[in-house]
Design a protein around this motif. Sequence first.
Motif, mmCIF file in Angstrom:
data_model
loop_
_atom_site.group_PDB
_atom_site.id
_atom_site.type_symbol
_atom_site.label_atom_id
_atom_site.label_comp_id
_atom_site.label_asym_id
_atom_site.label_seq_id
_atom_site.Cartn_x
_atom_site.Cartn_y
_atom_site.Cartn_z
ATOM 1 N N ILE A 111 -12.231 67.687 -35.102
ATOM 2 C CA ILE A 111 -12.821 68.556 -34.067
ATOM 3 C C ILE A 111 -11.886 69.735 -33.770
ATOM 4 C CG2 ILE A 111 -13.430 68.653 -31.612
ATOM 5 C CD1 ILE A 111 -14.341 65.634 -31.980
ATOM 6 N N GLN A 112 -10.609 69.439 -33.594
ATOM 7 C CA GLN A 112 -9.655 70.506 -33.242
ATOM 8 C C GLN A 112 -9.484 71.534 -34.356
ATOM 9 O OE1 GLN A 112 -9.893 69.954 -30.167
ATOM 10 N NE2 GLN A 112 -7.760 70.183 -29.576
ATOM 11 N N SER A 113 -9.698 71.117 -35.594
ATOM 12 C CA SER A 113 -9.525 72.049 -36.712
ATOM 13 C C SER A 113 -10.704 72.998 -36.876
ATOM 14 C CB SER A 113 -9.324 71.263 -38.011
ATOM 15 O OG SER A 113 -10.550 70.675 -38.409
ATOM 16 N N GLY A 114 -11.829 72.686 -36.219
ATOM 17 C CA GLY A 114 -13.005 73.565 -36.322
ATOM 18 C C GLY A 114 -14.034 73.107 -37.345
ATOM 19 N N ILE A 115 -13.759 72.001 -38.025
ATOM 20 C CA ILE A 115 -14.735 71.460 -38.993
ATOM 21 C C ILE A 115 -16.030 71.137 -38.244
ATOM 22 C CG2 ILE A 115 -15.238 69.410 -40.412
ATOM 23 C CD1 ILE A 115 -12.239 69.440 -41.243
ATOM 24 N N SER A 116 -17.164 71.524 -38.842
ATOM 25 C CA SER A 116 -18.421 71.358 -38.105
ATOM 26 C C SER A 116 -19.350 70.285 -38.677
ATOM 27 C CB SER A 116 -19.164 72.694 -38.014
ATOM 28 O OG SER A 116 -19.430 73.168 -39.310
ATOM 29 N N GLU A 117 -19.005 69.749 -39.858
ATOM 30 C CA GLU A 117 -19.864 68.687 -40.407
ATOM 31 C C GLU A 117 -19.016 67.647 -41.143
ATOM 32 O OE1 GLU A 117 -23.030 69.958 -43.016
ATOM 33 O OE2 GLU A 117 -23.799 67.901 -43.219
ATOM 34 N N VAL A 118 -19.355 66.387 -40.925
ATOM 35 C CA VAL A 118 -18.718 65.278 -41.636
ATOM 36 C C VAL A 118 -19.780 64.622 -42.513
ATOM 37 C CG1 VAL A 118 -17.614 63.007 -41.400
ATOM 38 C CG2 VAL A 118 -17.077 64.830 -39.759
ATOM 39 N N VAL A 119 -19.544 64.627 -43.823
ATOM 40 C CA VAL A 119 -20.425 63.902 -44.746
ATOM 41 C C VAL A 119 -19.649 62.660 -45.166
ATOM 42 C CG1 VAL A 119 -21.785 64.029 -46.864
ATOM 43 C CG2 VAL A 119 -21.344 66.126 -45.546
ATOM 44 N N TYR A 120 -20.165 61.492 -44.817
ATOM 45 C CA TYR A 120 -19.396 60.269 -45.055
ATOM 46 C C TYR A 120 -20.147 59.332 -45.984
ATOM 47 C CZ TYR A 120 -22.551 58.294 -41.546
ATOM 48 O OH TYR A 120 -23.677 57.884 -40.861
ATOM 49 N N TYR A 121 -19.364 58.508 -46.687
ATOM 50 C CA TYR A 121 -19.946 57.561 -47.633
ATOM 51 C C TYR A 121 -19.904 56.162 -46.985
ATOM 52 C CZ TYR A 121 -21.039 55.883 -52.402
ATOM 53 O OH TYR A 121 -21.621 55.338 -53.510
ATOM 54 N N GLY A 122 -18.771 55.478 -47.044
ATOM 55 C CA GLY A 122 -18.685 54.147 -46.449
ATOM 56 C C GLY A 122 -18.646 54.210 -44.927
ATOM 57 N N ASP A 123 -19.076 53.112 -44.317
ATOM 58 C CA ASP A 123 -19.044 53.038 -42.849
ATOM 59 C C ASP A 123 -18.790 51.581 -42.444
ATOM 60 O OD1 ASP A 123 -19.253 53.873 -40.224
ATOM 61 O OD2 ASP A 123 -21.438 53.935 -40.204
ATOM 62 N N LYS A 124 -17.834 50.941 -43.156
ATOM 63 C CA LYS A 124 -17.666 49.491 -42.990
ATOM 64 C C LYS A 124 -17.114 49.093 -41.627
ATOM 65 C CE LYS A 124 -13.277 49.368 -45.590
ATOM 66 N NZ LYS A 124 -12.534 48.720 -46.668
ATOM 67 N N TYR A 125 -16.577 50.067 -40.869
ATOM 68 C CA TYR A 125 -16.075 49.730 -39.533
ATOM 69 C C TYR A 125 -16.982 50.319 -38.440
ATOM 70 C CZ TYR A 125 -12.016 48.305 -42.238
ATOM 71 O OH TYR A 125 -11.192 47.688 -43.159
ATOM 72 N N HIS A 126 -18.260 50.424 -38.777
ATOM 73 C CA HIS A 126 -19.246 51.073 -37.885
ATOM 74 C C HIS A 126 -19.180 50.565 -36.435
ATOM 75 C CE1 HIS A 126 -23.076 53.100 -36.952
ATOM 76 N NE2 HIS A 126 -23.294 52.046 -36.174
ATOM 77 N N ASP A 127 -19.006 49.244 -36.277
ATOM 78 C CA ASP A 127 -19.068 48.670 -34.928
ATOM 79 C C ASP A 127 -17.711 48.583 -34.233
ATOM 80 O OD1 ASP A 127 -21.826 48.337 -35.139
ATOM 81 O OD2 ASP A 127 -21.580 46.440 -36.208
ATOM 82 N N SER A 128 -16.678 49.076 -34.865
ATOM 83 C CA SER A 128 -15.346 49.021 -34.233
ATOM 84 C C SER A 128 -15.260 50.035 -33.090
ATOM 85 C CB SER A 128 -14.260 49.322 -35.269
ATOM 86 O OG SER A 128 -14.354 50.679 -35.674
ATOM 87 N N ASP A 129 -14.365 49.779 -32.149
ATOM 88 C CA ASP A 129 -14.160 50.717 -31.028
ATOM 89 C C ASP A 129 -13.799 52.102 -31.560
ATOM 90 O OD1 ASP A 129 -14.689 48.699 -29.272
ATOM 91 O OD2 ASP A 129 -12.594 48.359 -28.673
#
Length: 159
Positions: A111-129
Motif C-alpha cells: 500500500i505504501q509503495s503505491g501498488i494498486s493491484e495484487v494478482v495472487y496465486y496461492g491463498d493457503k493462509y486465507h483464514d489466518s489473522d
Amino acid sequence: MKRTDYINWDEYFMGIALLTAMRSKDPSSQVGACIVSPENKILSLGYNGMPIGCDDDAMPWEREGDPLDTKYMYVCHAELNAILNSAHNNLKGARVYVTLFPCNECAKAIIQSGISEVVYYGDKYHDSDSSVAARFMFKKAGVRLTAYTPSGRKELLEL
Ligand SMILES: Nc1ccn([C@H]2C[C@H](O)[C@@H](COP(=O)(O)O)O2)c(=O)n1
Ligand SMILES: [Zn+2]
C-alpha cells in the motif's frame, strides 16, 4: 497469419513470479513476486530469503520452536524484497504478481509503495489473522485483489 497460442500478460508475469520463487531456500514455502508497470514492463522481482549478509546456511529454517530459532524472525518476504529491489521509489499504479497471498506486513509495504493491484496465486493462509488483516487494509486503501486462474496449459509453470 499470426499465431494464437501465445501466453497472455497474466500467464507471463505469474510464470515469472513462479520461476523467481524457485530461487528460495525455504523448505516449506517458496514465494515469488513480480512487480509490473501499467505499461506491462517488469519493474522488479523478489523471493523469500534471508537478508543480505545473513548466510543461508547459518540461519534457521524451522517453523516451530523457540521463536528466535525459527525462520519467521529473519526471513524477508518475496513482496518486500521485490519492493526493496525496485529502482523506483514510486510504484504508483503498478501491479504485483505474487505466488502466495500477501501477509499483513507486506500488505502495508504494498500500500505504501503505491501498488494498486495484487494478482495472487496461492491463498493457503486465507483464514489466518494475517490474511484477514491484509484484506482489511487492501480494501480500505482501494488496492484491487485478483485471484489468478491457472490456464491449465501443461507447459506453463504451476504451483
Ligand atoms: N505472501 C508471503 C507469505 C509468506 N512468505 C514467506 C515467509 C516464509 O519464508 C514462507 C512461509 O513459510 P510457511 O509458514 O508456509 O512455512 O513464505 C512470503 O514471502 N510472502
Ligand atoms: Zn509478507
